[in-house]
Design an enzyme around this catalytic site. Structure first.
Site, PDB file in Angstrom:
ATOM      1  N   SER A  60       0.835  -1.199   0.000  1.00 13.28           N
ATOM      2  CA  SER A  60       0.000   0.000   0.000  1.00 13.28           C
ATOM      3  C   SER A  60       0.875   1.256   0.000  1.00 13.28           C
ATOM      4  CB  SER A  60      -0.872  -0.025   1.259  1.00 13.28           C
ATOM      5  OG  SER A  60      -1.996   0.794   1.108  1.00 13.28           O
ATOM      6  N   PRO A  61       0.410   2.336  -0.635  1.00  8.83           N
ATOM      7  CA  PRO A  61       1.235   3.554  -0.645  1.00  8.83           C
ATOM      8  C   PRO A  61       1.457   4.081   0.770  1.00  8.83           C
ATOM      9  CG  PRO A  61      -1.006   4.007  -1.410  1.00  8.83           C
ATOM     10  CD  PRO A  61      -0.869   2.517  -1.303  1.00  8.83           C
ATOM     11  N   GLN A  76       1.239   6.669  -7.252  1.00 10.42           N
ATOM     12  CA  GLN A  76       0.022   7.282  -6.715  1.00 10.42           C
ATOM     13  C   GLN A  76       0.175   8.795  -6.820  1.00 10.42           C
ATOM     14  OE1 GLN A  76      -0.906   7.647  -2.475  1.00 10.42           O
ATOM     15  NE2 GLN A  76      -2.886   6.655  -2.841  1.00 10.42           N
ATOM     16  N   TYR A 102      -7.523  15.012   1.220  1.00 13.58           N
ATOM     17  CA  TYR A 102      -6.653  15.804   0.342  1.00 13.58           C
ATOM     18  C   TYR A 102      -7.506  16.513  -0.723  1.00 13.58           C
ATOM     19  CZ  TYR A 102      -2.985  13.329   2.833  1.00 13.58           C
ATOM     20  OH  TYR A 102      -2.176  12.843   3.831  1.00 13.58           O
ATOM     21  N   ARG A 159      -8.168   5.816  -5.312  1.00 13.38           N
ATOM     22  CA  ARG A 159      -8.314   5.580  -3.862  1.00 13.38           C
ATOM     23  C   ARG A 159      -9.349   6.550  -3.305  1.00 13.38           C
ATOM     24  NH1 ARG A 159      -4.380   4.082   1.188  1.00 13.38           N
ATOM     25  NH2 ARG A 159      -4.497   2.067   0.177  1.00 13.38           N
ATOM     26  N   ARG A 193       1.223  -1.144   6.931  1.00 11.70           N
ATOM     27  CA  ARG A 193       2.162  -1.214   8.065  1.00 11.70           C
ATOM     28  C   ARG A 193       2.922  -2.525   8.178  1.00 11.70           C
ATOM     29  NH1 ARG A 193      -2.217   0.925  12.090  1.00 11.70           N
ATOM     30  NH2 ARG A 193      -3.368  -0.337  10.595  1.00 11.70           N
TER      31      ARG A 193
END
Ligand SMILES: Cc1cc2nc3c(=O)[nH]c(=O)nc-3n(C[C@H](O)[C@H](O)[C@H](O)COP(=O)(O)OP(=O)(O)OC[C@H]3O[C@@H](n4cnc5c(N)ncnc54)[C@H](O)[C@@H]3O)c2cc1C
Ligand SMILES: Cc1cc2nc3c(=O)[nH]c(=O)nc-3n(C[C@H](O)[C@H](O)[C@H](O)COP(=O)(O)O)c2cc1C
Length: 778
Positions: free
Chosen positions: A421-422, A499, A582, A630, A724
């Site tokens: 994952s980014p 991304q 964002y 996303r 993570r």
């Protein structure tokens, strides 16, 4: 002590007999409004584990039940003309009448007084009682009398069901699904004695109404169900038990939960037990189990703390403390199972093939995972895996776990379903990814994942979250990214995604380890921010300015320029970041978009600018390379984006040409109250995939191969993004493969010396684990 149980269901009777057994000096009465040996209902189900528990408390009752019950292991699905059966599920079925008769007889043998045909109106009818047990069922009058103390929380669910019986005998727990012109019906069927089976029919409210069942009397409803399931019933009749409301009409399930379970009414202590204090949906078949286990726990506390009047307050407090935890766990699992049956008609029945539908149904409570299914029925699971492998284009002779099947979209094939994952690393200078990024992304690409996604990369200097964020606004950055992409392509068989994002209102902030940390404005060197509306993310954060049309044009063109650079750098895949508050997310959420022009207001308007950017980027991105988006599928704030909105958002991006939706959530508002837990965002990926009909990426607290296998196998998502765990272990995928004993996975040639050793270590751990004699696979 003097004890009165109001209600002679499983809870009241079993508690009565256990307490009498504990101390025959207790004076115990069970008061029941029905006649003796006369009760409603068909069969109830509970698990082998409940039987073991009961045996420890009263072997006589357990023996009697064991002689009367039907035991079966299999679950059988009848769906779209197919019959699929799997084993190892271990249920016990017994007629409710039979169960109560056993409990009544045992009460009488032990000297518990049974008073029938007495309708109790209030716990105050027994002023001499030290303890009044309100075991008066789901509609408990006693709970209602003291609602202010007990604090009941009752949720009425949308599906309708009718509890019927039949003399057709079934040798497995059977689920029947039938499609009508108005929608899907399902039946939950199980045999409970030598000549009867329970037959519960369920459907959504709108389907029920469309068939006119709201106006049907019980006989008409039965006739309808007999016609609907005629192919299966083969002439057998359905029956209702009209003496009891439950059997006579279509009901809505009510989930009951109480804040307090006991109360002192001035004369006696009153305690709730069984359905009066909590209910669990029949999809998990545990209402009777909970009632019996309540009775056991309350008795256990009397035995432990003393069965005298003085100890009652302490005993009741401890009873709630212990039981509330177990009950909550079961109610949560029952809730998931119930929801699955509520949405299956609109979400799973049409898109899923029978094999995958069965898998989804078996794992509906999310308590049973892929490896649990292997333990229950290895043959069935391996057959399913081979089916899944063929669907994924593998010509495997030995089953490959779903996690390790390839996935193709447009011109790109990922070797497996794991995505790194980014994750922002805040380690660039002037937006330039350097050696850190080469090592960081390179190591993870070597670690076995099908694809690594570079962190959010910004389209202009003022699009950055922090001064350390990477960019793609100049050729030097493009060249630096190309070096990383080339490494991944040259040295590994992983794919690499870019991304692209714009921080919008969350820009110009500190790296997590600098100054005040995450999301806090930079102490100096801030740059002006833009957003959908002039609303700061933090109440005391930097205020952005609402974008003008000229701003929108500039930012869109920046996205396009960065896209072209990403394509030239050789990235295989592009993800547009429309999540987490964002810039593009700030347009989508009503919490952050307060515009009164055509970009604000209803969701369609709020999506207009993100879709405009998407369309421009898609046009600039090579057609044979995929694009994902996303999103935050849930703002976790009242009035914010909901999972239902997320389906609409996904539909809009799908229509614009998106290949996949990467289903994250939150970080849009500081007011958010997320419910974290294992795989907590996967339900969003599931809903979007199966309602909007677009492939999804699940992300969030997915931490082991068992999770990935269950998600992919059940069709809840197509890929799993793991964040993570990849910070802790770049070779997460290779490690997880070894952990589950899947050896047919390629390691980088330089690292192969470690493969066998890792696999052997895990194999040893697995064989040492209790009850597991499993060998390696692949
Ligand atoms: C369709 C359906 C299917 C189910 N299937 C299962 C299953 O498969 N497995 C399972 O474990 N559970 C199942 N249950 C749930 C199960 O029936 C209950 O959870 C269980 O019976 C709870 O026991 P109880 O003693 O708390 O309450 P109840 O069994 O409801 O007993 C309460 C008793 O109190 C009496 N009563 C109520 N009010 C008064 C009053 N004022 N005065 C005197 N007497 C009163 C009632 O007559 C009744 O006998 C199902 C329920 C439904 C609706
Ligand atoms: C250090 C860190 C940085 C992150 N940066 C990004 C990011 O750049 N873009 C993004 O979409 N998500 C980002 N996320 C969110 C993750 O991609 C992922 O959705 C989230 O951590 C949940 O997955 P996990 O439970 O596997 O960690 C970040 C998460 C972490 C822990």
């Amino acid at each position: 002590m003097r004890i009165v149980c109001i209600g002679g269901g499983p809870a009241g009777l079993y508690f009565g007999l256990l307490m009498k057994k504990l101390n025959p000096a207790h004076d115990i009465t069970v008061v029941e409004r029905n006649r003796p040996y006369d009760t409603f209902g068909w069969g109830v189900v509970f698990s082998d584990a409940t039987m073991d528990n009961m045996r420890q408390w009263d072997a006589e009752t357990a023996d009697e039940i064991e002689q009367a019950f039907n035991h079966w292991d299999d679950i059988e699905l009848h769906f779209k003309g197919r019959v699929i059966r799997s084993g190892g599920h271990g249920f016990v079925g017994i007629g409710r009448k039979k169960l109560l008769n056993i409990l009544q007889a045992r009460c009488e043998a032990l000297g518990v007084k049974l008073v029938f045909e007495r309708e109790v109106d209030s716990d105050r009818e027994f002023p001499d009682a030290d303890l009044v047990v309100a075991a008066d069922g789901i509609n408990s009058r006693i709970r209602g009398r003291h609602a202010d103390v007990f604090g009941p929380d009752i949720v009425t669910r949308p599906n309708r069901y009718i509890w019927l019986g039949t003399h057709k005998l079934y040798d497995a727990f059977t689920f029947l699904f039938e499609k009508t012109e108005h929608g899907w019906f399902q039946a939950h069927v199980y045999r409970f004695d030598e000549n009867t089976s329970t037959f519960i029919v369920e459907c959504p409210e709108h389907v029920w109404k469309a068939h006119g069942l709201d106006a049907a009397d019980p006989q008409q409803s039965i006739a309808f169900c007999e016609r609907l399931f005629a192919a299966n019933l083969q002439g057998a009749r359905l029956m209702t038990n009209t003496r009891h409301l439950r059997g006579s009409a279509w009901l809505n399930f009510q989930r009951v939960r109480c804040a307090n379970w006991s109360h002192f009414n001035g004369a006696s202590h009153v305690v709730l037990m069984g359905d009066a204090v909590h209910t669990a949906h029949f999809a998990i078949g545990s209402g009777t189990k909970l009632a019996l286990e309540d009775a056991i726990e309350l008795t256990a506390q009397f035995r432990r703390l003393g069965d005298t009047r003085e100890r009652i307050p302490e005993v009741l407090a401890r009873y709630q403390e212990v039981r509330a935890v177990d009950v909550l766990r079961l109610q949560n699992a029952a809730w998931n199972a119930m929801e699955w049956f509520e949405v299956c008609g609109s979400r799973y029945c049409d898109p899923l093939e029978p094999e995958q539908f069965m898998y989804s149904m078996l794992t509906r409570s999310q308590r049973i995972s892929h490896e649990n299914l292997r333990l229950r029925d290895r043959g069935w699971l391996e057959g399913f895996e081979l089916w899944f492998d063929r669907k994924a284009g593998l010509d495997a002779t030995r089953p490959v776990p779903p996690m390790f099947t390839p996935y193709t979209v447009r011109g790109v094939t990922l070797k497996n379903r794991v995505v790194v994952s980014p994750m922002a690393q805040y380690s660039c200078i002037d937006g330039l990814p350097g050696e850190f990024h080469l090592v960081h992304l390179g190591a993870r690409a070597l670690g076995g994942a099908g694809m690594v996604v570079a962190e959010m990369t910004c389209t202009s200097p003022d699009a950055r979250i922090t001064p350390g964020c990477p960019g793609l606004w100049n050729d030097a950055q493009a060249a630096a990214w190309k070096r990383i992409v080339d490494f991944v392509h040259r040295e590994t068989d992983a794919r690499i995604a870019m991304q692209l994002g714009h921080a919008g209102p969350k820009g110009s902030t500190c790296a997590p380890w600098e100054h005040d940390g995450d999301d806090k404005p930079l102490p100096q060197g801030n740059w002006p921010l833009v957003a959908a509306s002039a609303l700061p993310y933090l109440p005391d954060g930097q205020r952005p300015r609402a974008m003008t049309r000229a701003d929108m044009d500039r930012v869109r063109d920046d996205f396009v320029a960065a896209t072209k650079r990403a394509a030239a750098a050789g990235f295989d895949w592009l993800e547009l970041h429309c999540a987490h508050g964002y810039l593009l997310s700030s347009f989508i959420s009503p919490l952050t978009n307060r515009r009164d022009d055509e970009y604000g207001g209803p969701l369609g308007n709020r999506l207009r600018y993100p879709l405009e950017v998407f369309a421009a980027v898609r046009a600039a991105w090579p057609q044979d390379r995929p694009m994902s988006v996303r999103i935050s599928a849930h703002d976790w704030v009242d009035g914010g984006i909901t999972p239902a909105d997320a389906v609409e958002i996904a539909r809009a991006f799908k229509a614009a040409g998106a290949d996949m939706i990467d289903c994250s959530s939150g970080q849009v508002s500081v007011e958010q109250k997320p419910t974290y837990g294992r795989m907590y965002q996967t339900p969003f990926a599931d809903r979007i995939r199966n309602e909007a009909g677009i492939a999804t990426i699940a992300v969030g607290a997915i931490s082991e191969a068992d999770h990935v296998n269950s998600i992919i196998a059940a069709g809840r998502a197509d890929l799993c993004a793991i964040a993570r765990p990849h910070l802790a272990n770049p070779a997460w995928t290779l490690t997880e493969a070894a952990k589950i004993g899947f050896a047919a996975v390629g390691w980088p040639k330089q690292y192969r010396a470690a493969k066998k050793q890792l696999e052997t270590g895990f194999a040893r751990e697995r064989s040492a684990a209790p009850g597991n004699a499993e060998g390696g696979r692949g």
